[in-house]
Structures are given as structure tokens and as C-alpha cells.
Design a protein around this motif. Structure first.
Motif, mmCIF file in Angstrom:
data_model
loop_
_atom_site.group_PDB
_atom_site.id
_atom_site.type_symbol
_atom_site.label_atom_id
_atom_site.label_comp_id
_atom_site.label_asym_id
_atom_site.label_seq_id
_atom_site.Cartn_x
_atom_site.Cartn_y
_atom_site.Cartn_z
ATOM 1 N N SER B 50 40.773 41.923 43.993
ATOM 2 C CA SER B 50 41.002 41.364 42.656
ATOM 3 C C SER B 50 39.801 41.558 41.730
ATOM 4 N N ASP B 51 38.584 41.682 42.284
ATOM 5 C CA ASP B 51 37.449 41.918 41.402
ATOM 6 C C ASP B 51 37.394 43.350 40.905
ATOM 7 N N GLY B 52 38.152 44.233 41.505
ATOM 8 C CA GLY B 52 38.119 45.621 41.057
ATOM 9 C C GLY B 52 39.341 45.957 40.250
ATOM 10 N N GLN B 53 39.659 45.072 39.307
ATOM 11 C CA GLN B 53 40.905 45.270 38.585
ATOM 12 C C GLN B 53 40.693 45.036 37.110
ATOM 13 N N ILE B 54 41.565 45.619 36.342
ATOM 14 C CA ILE B 54 41.486 45.429 34.910
ATOM 15 C C ILE B 54 42.900 45.446 34.371
ATOM 16 N N GLY B 55 43.076 44.760 33.264
ATOM 17 C CA GLY B 55 44.343 44.909 32.589
ATOM 18 C C GLY B 55 45.370 43.845 32.918
ATOM 19 N N ASP B 56 46.424 43.842 32.111
ATOM 20 C CA ASP B 56 47.418 42.784 32.181
ATOM 21 C C ASP B 56 48.372 42.946 33.348
ATOM 22 N N ALA B 57 48.359 44.124 33.997
ATOM 23 C CA ALA B 57 49.292 44.327 35.095
ATOM 24 C C ALA B 57 48.621 44.072 36.428
ATOM 25 N N ALA B 58 47.308 43.947 36.428
ATOM 26 C CA ALA B 58 46.564 43.900 37.677
ATOM 27 C C ALA B 58 46.713 42.562 38.370
#
Ligand code: AMP
Ligand code: AMP
Ligand code: AMP
Ligand code: NA
Ligand code: NA
Ligand code: NA
Lengths: 323, 103, 323, 103, 103, 323
Positions: B50-58
Motif C-alpha cells: 500500500s505504500d507503493g501506490q498512487i492514485g484513486d484506484a490504488a
């Protein structure tokens, strides 16, 4: 232009992006907590929205605003068709993934927008405050083009428009934050700016650096995991498409008669690809597309390309065009 | 204490699709559910964090609901009918509850 | 006063609150991560506590401080009885919910406190630094009044005082942060202020805007879900009670001889209702009460009322009274 | 591997009451438990989301503990006796563990 | 709907060891797993809370994977062989899934 | 020196630490969300790294840099042997726990580093920018010494070196953030500093206060739960060892001929103990050790000791030595 490119390359935000990229390619466990990343993205949107609004309150609306917004919408809606043609015919991507990726490239990246405005500010090249409204207007038309493309063709059933989809797209959190802050900036003008300057303006560069550190970490991870699923022509698309988008944007800017700074901004918007709002929309509307492909292309390849090579190029070109 | 047999259905789902799934559950008449955020995972689409995520779909979530065994098939069919292509792992297990009236 | 009301209405914090309200009523997916909301609330408490303390270190303790704190405690402890009477007899709410809601209205809202001090600063109306200590003193007496009310009546068993309840209430995180920062401000005075000014003072308006954006989002959601469970007289309570609280506070301020700024602050404290600390205490002590009723009233109706109509009114009234 | 049958008790509880529940479990002699934050949920009191919350009472948690079947009834009674009106959904299921000595 | 019996293995593990565990699972051929962050807990080492933590080792996670019963023993042996001294509570329960092909 | 000690004691960061300590010993529910704590720790590392780099870009590399880094590595690698000897022979701790704790005391605490540089700045005592590189170099050698110690002795099998351990230690998030920001500071120099000053410098004191509030909360909790498992001689170690570390560091600084400010920094580094990076490494490499012992000692006893008594002492001593 080379000097500008070099100076851009050694600016703190780009270096922090590089630091994140390096750390993640080297498999460091450095990370930015998810809640912080979401806050930073909200902060950036509010800051650029508010500054755009305050700028418009200051300058008033110029006559070219409507024309520029129309140009932005045309770019956002039109570029996916070019992107799709390239991806299908040159890069050989399948129908549904080509449509999804095309949607990302019509839309824009807010951080790339920030980067170009930062470079322009350093060069003392003025641009119009309403460009932020143009950016907001360019967020979504591409999504509908992608859906249209996906549905086209014999017997296609892909690209359903889920219930409530229109409202969800229009009231997407990023757009509401951007336009809401723009409105607050318009209404409160200089008085608002005085009270919010330390937070929204002065601290901006710092927050941006940490956000870009995170983007570098994520882009590096995406490249590490995703490069195997990319063919060379598909990867090439990520560097060719920005140039196509920028060129089309330049033509429109020239037609409208935008000044150099705003031309550079419109070119950058045309050249940039979304990685925040569009992926979510595509998951809903084109579930059969593989989200990793679009994200690796837009965040792993196109974003650093624009950050390092693209923006100096677009600024130099814009100065020539607007002369 | 007297216990009553129920089913616990667990569905793994992406953030972008969570709202659609919960809307579906509500219209299928499910009385309640709970959602937990995942911090990391691995599946056919690879490993993520979860820390390697970006954006509204992540992001991914585990949603579970405790339902009466009699409602299980209807629920599963409703879920699969609507979000078949996107729905993640669905698993069902047996649980017992103390107060049966609310399911 | 109208000019003040309008100016208050178009200040960035109020506009950001409105933006959140609108976004959430329109069902946008805009949101502020929970960890950030908790941080912002901590930041606001520390900032106002520290500034109050630094102010007291600067001015020294005036003679009226003790009287004002006593007045605050009396208000916080007394208002729930008025609120309960109104809710039971006029609004027809049941015993236990009326007691719980009454507890919220005796206590205070830190953000409303911030809003009134912001308005006073803009109007260059001075108020006393120790008012922050008064605010802290008003947080909890209302909780005990609510418990007392809940237990009263024939055969009532509601309103248990759980083990450790007293310590939990007294060492509640909000109060510790507020009073702790107040103490740090008192001790370090101007020297401390110099080093912390950029973070605690200059950036304050920006953090406040984001917090209020979140409050707007939450209030909108509360209204959307909760308005059905509210009868008209119960909703009316949310606008009448602040006026009652403010009037009583004005009377006490006049007796003590507070200056205009401090009178306005005390009135606002009397008028505001808690939505952070009291709900938690009520869940423990009055589990049979429905938490949604109190929260919808205090955050969805009373808070925006104070922010827009109330504060300008209280300031105008305070100026008349203190003349 | 040899496995030993235990019970897994799961309790959904609000933030404001979590401390009271864990204190209760400890005094009921439960050797361990784990708590997970919920991100969203829906029940009789309606639907909620952790991002749309404010205040010290907001938020829900799922607490679970793995206990010996022999201790189950005592545990459930203790929990219900104290927090009956406030306790959320309680469910019990069967699990097996490898090291039996710690429960 | 036809259901297929599987096993659900749940492992509680510290942040510092999570990567080692997932690496181990991957090399043991596990097709997927999910990880949830714990907010608080209590065990032999005492009680803790995620907000009262600092440092890169702090925090605990619950990892679970759904596997075919035939692979269970191999999985458990692999896990215990490598991280025996550090691995936390491991529990196994029965679940049913709709699509059996992926485990 | 007493005046300095008092002034240090009543500085906002130390007072916020005390506030956290008090709140947590009194079992208040005040807390800082985990995501915020992780962000603050990242922010502090980036800020001190960047400032160190910008300082080096300004001053250039002095000749003594290499010598000082060598001294730092020697301290970090050597102190664990002294610590182990004390813990085994005087304090009677068992082999494996003594080795693990020893590893913590060879390494450093970034926040203690920040505290000493803050005190030096207030005293207008200059120190060298490259000291931050020395701090980074001192993070890890101690880990290897601890492993070496753990493996020594007849038939010992403890202290395995897990696969990838070396890379994990070297690319530990804290070190990457510190050195990465140091590099960005070096490269962008004054230009970078201008744009990042409001965020990285001006707001620093405020962020530090909130971080220290959290550290106080955590230290208090550690003391509450952990003091029972500590014998008196083990606890004494937490106050004796810093003095030993500082004395050795002073000797090395004197040999190299560091100026007063840098001597004080090196002494503080020698005296401080890790509580962020080393605990994670020890969990991996020495799983049989009880992590609570080392954490209670380093965060609960040594850290407040250095913050209140140690730093003024080291600065006073450094001034005498460097005269
Ligand atoms: N066997 C499994 N056990 C537990 N979780 C799984 C399993 N397989 C997949 N998942 C979860 O579901 C997500 C999506 O899976 P997939 O669609 O196979 O990539 C993964 O990232 C995991 O979080
Ligand atoms: N059937 C269910 N299955 C899973 N979780 C539930 C169920 N019913 C209620 N919950 C959870 O318990 C919370 C409180 O429920 P309630 O007290 O019914 O409003 C909800 O918000 C959900 O998170
Ligand atoms: N019986 C149990 N049921 C659920 N979780 C447990 C149990 N025992 C231990 N745990 C969890 O495992 C963690 C470590 O346990 P321990 O190693 O016993 O201290 C605890 O902090 C809890 O989160
Ligand atoms: Na574009
Ligand atoms: Na009040
Ligand atoms: Na040291």
C-alpha cells in the motif's frame, strides 16, 4: 535550451524524484505512508487551484480563456484517437488495452503541470492563471473518448458505462479539489492569498519534493515489476506520444495566440499522461484492461521523460512559437 | 450460550470497485458488512504494497459479511453476476453467532 | 455588522468548509485520510494552546482570569440543563438522547474558538490570551451534568460512571494537548514563539482550511444520512441553543467586565457544541444514546450556523455590551 | 504436522469502547488478542467510512482472539455481561493451531 | 453454486520479518496472500498499539493465504523451518471457494 | 553550563517531549497517528540531510572530513564491545541480549543529533556541515559489531546473517533518505536552499516538537511497561554508556583537531543510541533477543538523559577541549 535542461535536471524536485527512483530500483525499503501520499496529492491540487484562482482574480478573465478551454477539451478528447491508432498499428497492443492506455494520454498529470509552472517561474516567463482551469477541463474528456473507442468495432461489448459513472467522473475528488480551490482563490483574491501564502506558496516546493520522492519510489517499483510486460514499441510510445501531444497543443496555442508561458503550459498538458484519476475510471469502465500497462507507461516512462527532457523542450519551442 | 450457524463471506476487492460492490450488496439485501484495508498482497497480477501506490484506484480491501446460510447462494450469484470480471478472491466459511435476529 | 458577516462568509476557511459540504452533498469521493484529520486536529489544539500560553507569558495573569474561568465552568455545567429542558419539553426528544445531546452543547468546539479568534484578529479587536485556558476548562463540566441529568428521574439506571472514567475525561487527549501546549507557551514565551512561529502561526490558516474542508465533508455526510432522523423542533434546537448559550455568556462577561474581544470569545464558547471529545465520553457513559443525533446537530447544523451567522453576531453584540 | 482445535472469537467494536473491551478480556484471563482497524462498514446504524469521521469516538475495530474451546463460554459471558448494550457483532469459528500451549 | 474446499492459513508477524516471510511463501510456491495491518494486540510480550510505536521494526501484520489442502503441510513446514523462532501465531481454518483453479 | 542546561531544558522541543512523557505516564489517550510519525521521521532526516549538504556545498570539503568519518566508523564499530563488556560483567545481562543492546549504543539517534545542532545554533557555536555525513556513516558499523559479538563464544549459532542482509542494511530507508537529501543539498546548494527554506528550515522546529511529543508518549509507555524487566545495573548502563561514548568521541575529536561545535556533535553521536534503524536489523539477525530491553534503555532512559543533561555537558566539555 541546454542550460535550461540542465538547470531543470538539477532542481530539487527532479533530484528527489531521481532519489526515489534509485532507492526503489535498488530495492531500498524507503517509503512514504499512503495517508501522507494522499494528503500531499490533495495539498498540491489545492495549492495550484488556489493560486490559479487568485491569479484570475488579479488579472480578470481574458478573452482567450474560452478559446483555450475549448482547445484543451479538443486535445483531451482527440489525443486518445491518435494514441489508439499508434498503439494498435505500430505497437501492436490489443484493442482493449490500447483503448485504456489512450485514455490516460488524453488526460493530464497535475504534477507535470506543477513542474512546468515551476520552471516558468524560475525563468520569469509569465503564464496565465486560468491555465489551471484549462488543466481541470482536460482531465475527463479523454475518459469518454477511451470508452467510445473501446465500444467501437464489430460486436464489441466492452466499455460499459456503469450507473452513476458520469456523476462519479465529474465529481471526482481531484477535480473537486482543484476547481473548489480555484473558486476560493477567485473569491478571496489577494486577501486570501495573504493569509494562505506561507502554507500554500512558501511551503509548496518542500511538499512537492516529498511527493516526487514518493512518485520516484512508485515509478521505480512499477518499472521493476512492469518492464517485462512491455514490448519495445509500446515503450517507445511513452516517449513519442508526448511529442505528438505537445506538437498539437503548440498548433492550437499558436492559433489562439497564447503567450509563450501559456503555450508551454498547454504543450505540457498535451504531453502529459494521467496516473491518478484516469486509472480509477478505467478500472470501472474497462475492467478487462490490465492497469499495470498504462501505469508503467505514464508514471514510469512518460512522467520522467517530461520532467527531464520534455519540459525544457516545450518551453524552448513555446518561446519560438510565440515570438 | 446458544449459538446459531451463519456463513462468513469474504471478498477481496480493489478500491476502485469497492463502492460498486457495496451498492450491489445493499441492493441484494445484505444487512451489514465490514471492510478492512489490505497493506500488501500477492496474486496473479503480482505483488504490491500500500505504500507503493498512487492514485484513486490504488489499494485493496477485504470485505466480509456474515449472512444466513439461506441467503448465501443469492448473495454469491448477485455478486458474481455484476462484478464477475473484476471481483477478486471470494471465500466462504462457517461461523456461529449469539444473536441470530440481525442477519 | 453585515459587512463583517459577509467578510466572514467569504474568508478562505469558511469557503473551504462550504466546498467540503458541497462536495459531500453532491456525493463526490473527495476525502481527507483519517490519519491526516487526526494530525490536523492535534496541530490546531497545539497551535491555539501555545499561542494562548505565549500571550499570557507576555501579558501576565490579569485579575479577571479566575472569574472568567469560573464563569466558563458555570456555563459548561449549567447549559446542559437548559438544553435538556428544551429538548424534552419543546423538541420532544426521549430522556437519554436529550441528556446526551445536552452534554454536547455545554461543552465547546475548538474550531469555532479558532474561527472567532481569527475574525477578531482581522478586525484588530484584542482578546485575552487566557481565554484558551477558559476554553479548556469548559470542555468537561458539561459531561458530568449530562451524566447527572441521565441518572435523575424515577428508577433510572442509565448513566453509569465507568471505572477510570474521571481520569479518562480529565486526561483526554484534546485537553492534554491544549493545556500542555499552553504550558509550553507560558514557559518559553517569546523565545519559543520565535522558533515556532513559521509552523504554528504562519502555516495555521492553511492547515485550518484543510481541516475545515474535512469538517465540511463530514458535516455534509452527516446531514445526508442523518437529517431523516431529525424532527423540525430538534433541528431548530441547533440554531436556538447557540443564541441561548451566547446570551448567558454575554451576561457573565458583562458582570466580570471583560473587554469586547474576550466577551465575543466567551459568547462563542457558550454558543458552540462539542463534536470531538464529548461524543467519546457519551459512548462510554450513555451507551443507549444514539450518537448520530448529537453529531448531526452539533457538526451539521450548529457548527455552520456559528461559522457563518453566529460569530459576526456575537462580535457585534460583544462590542455593544463592552462599550 | 499435528494440529490442535481452538476457537476464534471475533468482536466488532467502536473505538470509544475498545479499551473497555480489552480490559475486560484481560481480566477474563484471555492470553492474547489482535485488533484490526475497519475502513468502512454497514449495519443497523447505517453505512460509514473511516475517512468520513471525526473525533475521539469515531472508528471501528475488529478484535479477534484464539482461545481454547473450554474457555469459550466463560469468555463470551464475561464480554456480554459487561458491554452487552454496546458490543457489536460477535462471531465464533473453528481454527487449528500448531502450538497448543499458549492458549 | 459449486464450492471447493480449501484451507485458510493465518500468520501474525512483525514488520521486520514480513519480507522474509513473504519471500519464503513465494519460494514455497504459494500462489497468493493478503496482508492486513494490526492496530493493537496483546500476547506473551505484552500489549501494544500502533500509535505507540516508532522505528522500522515496529508494527505487526496478519498475513493470510488460501491454499489447497494438499499443499498445507508443505507450506507450514516451510514457514516453521525458516522463521521458527520469530514466527507469531499460526492458525488454519476451512474455507470454500468458487473458483478452484487458482490455488 | 548550568544556564545552558536550564535553557536547553526549557526549550520547546524538550518541553514537548516532557509533555508526551507525562501524558503517557498518566495514561492519557493522547496519540500521534502512526502514518504521521513515519512522515515526521522522514521529514527530519530529509531536512538535516539537505541542510548538511547545502552547508558542504557552501564551505567545500575540508581536509578533516575523511578523518572524522573514519573516527565515526571506529566509534560505531568499537563502542559495542565496551557496551557488551559492561552489560555482561557489570549488569549481568545474558549473552544475546547484551549483544543486541550493544548494537544500539554503537549506532546513533538522528533526533539527538538534531537536538545538539539546535543547541549549538542557539549558542552561535558553528559546526561543520559534513557532520551529517559522519552521522550517516555511524549508523551501521555497530550492527556488524553486534553480530560479531553474538557469534563469538563456544558453539554459538546465534547471529545469523540473513540472505540480502547486507543490502538491506546499506539501503535502509533512513540512510537513503539522509544521504539522498545530503546529495540533493550538495548539488543544488544555495539555489535549492532558497526554494526549500520555508519547508525544510523554518518549519523545522514545529515538526520537531510534534515528533518529540510522540517520542515522549512512546518513551513513557515503554517505561511504564518495561521498567519491571530492567535491573538497576542495566538501567545504570543507560546513563553511564553515553558518558563513555562521549568521552571516547572527545578524545578522537581532539586528535583530529575538530572545532568546538563539531566536537560537541561527535560527542553527542557517540553518546546517543539508535531506536529506529538498529531495532529492525536486530530483529532479523538476533531474533532471540528481547526487543523491549534495548528500546526501553535507548528511548526511555538514554534519550531523555542526552536531551536534558547530556547535551549541555557535551557542549561545555567540547568548548574546553577545543580551546
Ligand atoms: N490465495 C490467496 N490468498 C489470499 N489472498 C490472495 C490469494 N490470491 C490473491 N490474493 C489477494 O488478491 C489480490 C489480487 O489477486 P490477483 O487478482 O490474483 O492478482 C492479491 O494482491 C492478494 O491480496
Ligand atoms: N452482517 C454483518 N457482517 C459483517 N459486519 C457487520 C455486519 N453487521 C454489522 N457489521 C459491522 O458492524 C458495524 C456496526 O453494526 P450495527 O451496530 O448493526 O450498525 C457495521 O458498521 C459493520 O462494520
Ligand atoms: N490468542 C491470540 N489471539 C489473537 N492474537 C494473538 C493471540 N496471542 C497473540 N496474538 C497476537 O500476536 C502478537 C504477538 O504475540 P506474542 O508473541 O505472544 O507476544 C500479539 O501482540 C497479538 O497481536
Ligand atoms: Na495529455
Ligand atoms: Na457550549
Ligand atoms: Na552511539
Amino acid at each position: 535550451m541546454l542550460a535550461l535542461a540542465v538547470q531543470n535536471l538539477v532542481s530539487p524536485p527532479v533530484l528527489f524524484f531521481g532519489m526515489g527512483l534509485g532507492a526503489s530500483l535498488g530495492r531500498s525499503d524507503l517509503s512514504v505512508p499512503e495517508a501522507i501520499a494522499r494528503f500531499l496529492s490533495l495539498y498540491l491540487l489545492i495549492s495550484i487551484g488556489f493560486r490559479g484562482g487568485a491569479e484570475v482574480a488579479h488579472q480578470g478573465l481574458t478573452l482567450t480563456l474560452v478559446a483555450t478551454i475549448a482547445a484543451g477539451i479538443a486535445l483531451s478528447g482527440g489525443l486518445p484517437f491518435l494514441a489508439y491508432a499508434f498503439l494498435r498499428n505500430v505497437a501492436g497492443l490489443d484493442h482493449i488495452n490500447a483503448a485504456a492506455v489512450a485514455g490516460h494520454y488524453g488526460s493530464i498529470s497535475a504534477v507535470t503541470f506543477v513542474a512546468v509552472t515551476g520552471a516558468l517561474t524560475q525563468l520569469a516567463l509569465p503564464f496565465d492563471g486560468y491555465m489551471i482551469a484549462v488543466a481541470a477541463a482536460m482531465e475527463t474528456p479523454a475518459i469518454f473518448s477511451a470508452l467510445f473507442i473501446a465500444r467501437t468495432g464489430r460486436g464489441r461489448t466492452e466499455g460499459e458505462m456503469p450507473k452513476d459513472f458520469l456523476r462519479e467522473i465529474a465529481l471526482n475528488g481531484s477535480i473537486v479539489a482543484l476547481l473548489g480551490a480555484f473558486a476560493v482563490g477567485c473569491i478571496t483574491g489577494e486577501r486570501g492569498m495573504t493569509s494562505l501564502k506561507p502554507f500554500l506558496l512558501d511551503a509548496f516546493a518542500g511538499f512537492l519534493c516529498i511527493f516526487l520522492l514518493d512518485m520516484g519510489l512508485i515509478a521505480g517499483r512499477g518499472l521493476r515489476d512492469g518492464w517485462r510486460s512491455l514490448s519495445v514499441p509500446v515503450a517507445a510510445f511513452a516517449w513519442v506520444m508526448p511529442l505528438v501531444g505537445a506538437a498539437l497543443a503548440a498548433a492550437l496555442a499558436w492559433l489562439i495566440g497564447l503567450r509563450a508561458g501559456s503555450t508551454a503550459v498547454l504543450m505540457t498538458l498535451g504531453a502529459s499522461a494521467s496516473y491518478i484519476a484516469v486509472p480509477a475510471a478505467m478500472r470501472l469502465a474497462l475492467p478487462a484492461a490490465n492497469p499495470a500497462i498504462a501505469l508503467t507507461l505514464s508514471l514510469g516512462l512518460t512522467f520522467p521523460f517530461n520532467l527531464t527532457v520534455g519540459i525544457p523542450l516545450y518551453i524552448a519551442a513555446a518561446q519560438m512559437i510565440a515570438e | 450460550m446458544q449459538m446459531f450457524a451463519k456463513k462468513r463471506v469474504e471478498i477481496l476487492i480493489e478500491r476502485a470497485l469497492l463502492k460498486r460492490l457495496t451498492d450491489e450488496l445493499v441492493s441484494a439485501g445484505v444487512s451489514g458488512f465490514s471492510v478492512v484495508p489490505l497493506a500488501a498482497g500477492r496474486g496473479q497480477a503480482g505483488q504490491w504494497d500500500s505504500d507503493g501506490q498512487i492514485g484513486d484506484a490504488a489499494g485493496m480491501f477485504a470485505l466480509w459479511c456474515i449472512v444466513d446460510p439461506g441467503r448465501l447462494d443469492g448473495l454469491l450469484e448477485a455478486v458474481f453476476a455484476i462484478v464477475s470480471r473484476q471481483v477478486g478472491l471470494v471465500s466462504v466459511s462457517d461461523v456461529e453467532v449469539v444473536r441470530p435476529e440481525r442477519f
